[in-house]
Structure formats: C-alpha cells, structure tokens
Design an enzyme around this catalytic site. Structure first.
Site, short mmCIF file in Angstrom:
data_model
loop_
_atom_site.label_atom_id
_atom_site.label_comp_id
_atom_site.label_asym_id
_atom_site.label_seq_id
_atom_site.Cartn_x
_atom_site.Cartn_y
_atom_site.Cartn_z
CG HIS A 65 -1.92 -1.12 1.20
ND1 HIS A 65 -1.98 -2.08 2.18
CD2 HIS A 65 -2.87 -1.46 0.30
CE1 HIS A 65 -2.93 -2.95 1.89
NE2 HIS A 65 -3.49 -2.60 0.75
CG HIS A 66 4.60 1.60 -2.20
ND1 HIS A 66 4.17 0.36 -2.68
CD2 HIS A 66 5.13 2.24 -3.27
CE1 HIS A 66 4.45 0.29 -3.97
NE2 HIS A 66 5.04 1.41 -4.35
CE LYS A 71 -5.23 -1.22 -12.90
NZ LYS A 71 -5.93 -2.52 -13.02
CG ASP A 100 8.65 5.68 -13.15
OD1 ASP A 100 8.94 5.39 -11.97
OD2 ASP A 100 9.50 5.99 -14.01
CE LYS A 107 -1.60 -11.23 -11.14
NZ LYS A 107 -1.35 -10.56 -12.36
CB SER A 366 -4.32 -1.05 -16.36
OG SER A 366 -4.88 -2.26 -16.81
#
Ligand code: GLU
Length: 475
Positions: A65-66, A71, A100, A107, A366
C-alpha cells in the site's frame, strides 16, 4: 500441481528479492516491509450451478500500500491458491514501480476452470466474487483496481464494473474501479493488445541495444530474428502478431494446451490463428512438425533466437534449463522461469528479459484507462482538431515557400491529429523504451548486479523505498 510446486513460485520471487536487496544498501526493516504482503482476503462463496450449490474458493491479495490504489489482474484457473496469488501480487508491486505507474501491487484469483462454465455461470461467479470484494472494501477506484489476467478478459471486467456501480451509484469515478473494460463501457482503446505490444517493444529495445547484442553474439535489430511463443492467449497471440507484423520477426515455433509445432522457415501467425479456429488445434498445421499434448513442453527446447513463454509460471525449471537453445528469453508470462533455472541460464549466457519489466505494458495501459476514467474524457479529444489545423497550416506554408506541393497521401499522414489509440501506443512505447534503458543502465553500472532481473528488482526496491522514506517513518 503439487503444493511444493506452488510454494516454489513465491519462494522464487522472494529469492530474487533477497539477492537483489543486498545491492540496495537499505536497512533491513524497510526491506522486510517492502517484501511482505500487506493483506490477503480469502473467501469461499456459494453459487448455484445447474440447480446445485457449488462452493467456490477465491482470493484477493494486496501486496503493498505504499501507493494507492493497489492494482493487478484477476485470474480464473484451477491452479489458484494463496501462495500463487501472493507471488503474483508481489510481482505487480515491482512491475508498477519499474514502469512508474503509481500503484501498489495486487492480484486476485478464483479457483475455477473457466472453460468448464457457460457464459451465464461465469457471470454469476464474477458478480458474486465482486460483491464479496465490495463488502470487504477490496475494490474501488481509490482502493484496489482489478484487471484481466489468465482466464479473464474484457467481458468479466464489464460485469465487475456493473456490479460495483450497482453498489455505489453515487461514485462519479465508479468506472475507475476496474480496467480492461470493453471500449464502449469506459475502456481505453489499445488495452487488449497492450501486454503483447509492450512485450514486443521490450524485446525490440533489447535487440536494439548494441552492447547487449555484442555480448550475446547477435546482430542488432528485430528483422529476421527467430522467435518461439508458448501460449496463444491474449498476451502470446498479440506478442506474436506484432513481432511478425511490425518487427519482421520469424515465428518458428508455437505451443498451446493441445501440443506444439515447429516450422523452420516460419509460421504466419494470422494463418495459424485462423487454422486453430477452424480445426480446434494447432497440431498438423501444414508444413510444420507437430508434437502432441504430452510432448508440448518441447517448445522450450526449439532452436530460436528469442523464446517467449506467455502462459503460466514455473515453465522453465532446473529440469529443462540446460536444454534451452534460445539466446534470449522474454518473460511475457508472470514467473515462467524458476530461481533455480535462472541460475543455470545465467551460467549458460542466456539473457532473461524479466516479467516485472517485460509484461508491464498491460498495467501501463490500465493506468491510462484509469486516468481516462477519472478525467471522464477520451484521450485526444481536446487536441486532435487543433493539431490537424496547425499541421495543415505548416504544410500550406512549406508549399507556398517552396512552390512545390506535397503528395496527397503524405499530406494526409502529416496532417492527421492523434486518436486515442495513437496516444496510448505512444505512451506505452515511451514507457517500455525508457524503462528498459533504465534497467540496462543499472545492470551495466552495478558490477555485482548479475542479470537484468536483478537490475529490475534493485530498481523496483529503490523506488518503493523512496516512497516509504518520503512518508517520514523510515530512517
Ligand atoms: N494481469 C496483468 C498483469 O499481470 C495486468 C494487470 C493490470 O492491468 O492491472 O500485469
């Protein structure tokens, strides 16, 4: 597949991490935090199929969660288990950092064989799985954004979007809760081909790097290079088509679930895909040597320049690494080479272009789709006509000043403003080229970084560490 084998995938990922981590000079606490998987949600839910209730096992892992949202794709396969989902989520964190893309990694997995269910049943399963994610706040445009993966595609993403939207009618950004949607349902043009196109750009950039080619004893450039592709799913088929059409590469071998084929003088991929549609199999493709289902793994041993595994993890192991004839392995799939095999390949001088870089084209596009959803506007809408008018004025001036006129076809090409798909491809190409150059520089500069994968891990770890450090809680 044995439990052992599943363990190997996560163990492989972590062993790559550990050996790269030594080169970063970061403190152990921070390294431990970056490595660990932050949260895993496991759920078993019932679905009524043919009048009978079936309990389905499913997961969503959020590795880091940095950056938010997290995603990563959702996979439908019988191999799904917690270790696999965690390993894949871990790879997503590093992948996003390398290219980046400002997301943490995640997942999802649903343990089913998607080819055994009807469309209606798949819709039921997908909607129920999404409902479970909504309930636990494991999905949302600012929380966690799924996408297609093995066994899923734009159809499933449309169901996910629709289900999420039903629960959040007030969320103006609801379309950003999932990517890989159909274009007419807030998807972006160019997403379907994105992973394959990104693989092509990445392989092309490696082949266009003179120093690297010299090291491998190869000529520079894509034209005429012989490739072998394992798997003709979304990623494999697009990689093959674009490599042939845009790179003039020659496809000499292909494999799918039913077997493998080899044809020294080249297989036209469009013709092969047509053949498979008509015959239900690639076997007995005219002029090619065929190998049945039991022998399909021989695809890895075919003589070629670039071998592209584009199916599942753990395909190149200590068992077959010695027999690989390719000089380059392009990891279009996630985790196709085990850590043990990687050592053998390195000793033999085979260069692996790692998954966390090579297949990052999917998540890159995405990201563009998510941005489109948040901006509520198609790319190119503002500038297309303005650019065209400007270009037209430039050509008019050139013609006036030179007294010569530009050929009609050339004029149309020069004048044309960019459409959405042009911008998406351009952004993807730029991402793949600049990220490769960045990794290659780390590989060349740090003498102890033994291969490109290690360079990729070092790059990813350093970028994620910077994000953590900027939070101010790490020394
Ligand atoms: N499933 C793809 C991957 O493994 C795409 C993920 C995404 O677009 O979020 O990279």
């Amino acid at each position: 597949m044995s439990a052992d084998k599943h363990g190997t995938f996560l163990a492989s990922v972590n062993s790559y991490y550990d050996s790269a981590a030594q080169h970063t000079g970061l403190n152990q606490g921070l390294l431990d935090q970056i490595k660990s998987c932050n949260s895993v949600y496991q759920v078993n839910f019932p679905v009524k199929i043919n009048g009978k209730v079936k309990v389905i096992e499913a997961y969503r892992a959020q590795h880091s969660h940095h950056r938010n949202p997290t995603k990563g794709g959702i996979r439908y396969s019988m191999h799904v288990n917690q270790d696999e989902v965690v390993a894949l989520a871990t790879l997503m964190s590093y992948k996003c950092a390398i290219v980046d893309v400002p997301f943490g990694g995640a997942k999802g997995g649903v343990k089913i064989n998607p080819w055994e269910y009807s469309e209606n049943e798949l819709e039921k399963i997908t909607r129920r799985y999404t409902t479970e994610l909504v309930r636990r706040k494991f999905i949302g445009p600012a929380i966690d954004v799924p996408a297609p993966d093995y066994g899923t595609g734009s159809r499933e993403m449309a169901w996910i979007y629709d289900t999420y939207r039903a629960f959040h009618p007030e969320d103006i950004n609801a379309a950003g809760c999932v990517t890989g949607k159909p274009v007419n349902q807030n998807g972006v043009r160019g997403r379907t081909e994105a992973t394959g196109r990104g693989c092509y750009y990445g392989i092309r950039q490696a082949l266009n790097t003179p120093k690297l080619m010299k090291k491998l004893g190869m000529t520079v450039g894509t034209a005429g290079k012989r490739i072998v592709v394992q798997g003709l799913g979304n990623v494999g088929s697009h990689t093959a088509m674009i490599s042939q059409d845009e790179g003039d590469m020659v496809i000499v071998g292909v494999s799918e679930v039913e077997g493998a084929i080899y044809k020294k003088d080249g297989i036209d991929i469009h013709d092969l895909l047509k053949f498979r549609k008509e015959h239900g199999s690639i076997l007995n493709y005219p002029g090619a040597e065929s190998f049945g289902k039991d022998q399909r793994r021989i695809v890895m041993e075919f003589d070629c320049d670039v071998l592209i595994p584009a199916a599942l993890e753990n395909q190149i192991t200590e068992k077959n690494a010695e027999k690989i004839q390719a000089k380059i392995i392009g990891e279009a799939a996630n985790g196709p080479v085990t850590a043990g095999a990687a050592k053998i390949l390195a000793q033999r001088g085979v260069m692996v272009i790692p998954d966390i870089y090579l297949n990052a084209g999917g998540v890159t596009v995405s990201y563009f789709e998510w941005l489109k959803n948040l901006s509520h506007m198609r790319f190119g809408r503002l500038e297309k006509r303005f650019d065209e008018a400007n270009n037209r004025r430039i050509i008019d001036q050139i013609e006036k000043l030179t007294g010569k006129s530009v050929d009609e076809r050339d004029r149309n090409m020069i004048v044309r403003g960019a459409d959405e798909v042009d911008l998406v491809r351009s952004g993807l190409e730029e991402t793949m080229i600049s990220s490769f150059d960045q990794l290659y520089e780390v590989y060349e500069r740090k003498r102890k970084v033994e291969d490109l994968r290690s360079a990729a891990f070092v790059t990813a770890i350093s970028k994620i560490a910077n994000d953590y450090i900027s939070l101010g809680i790490w020394p």
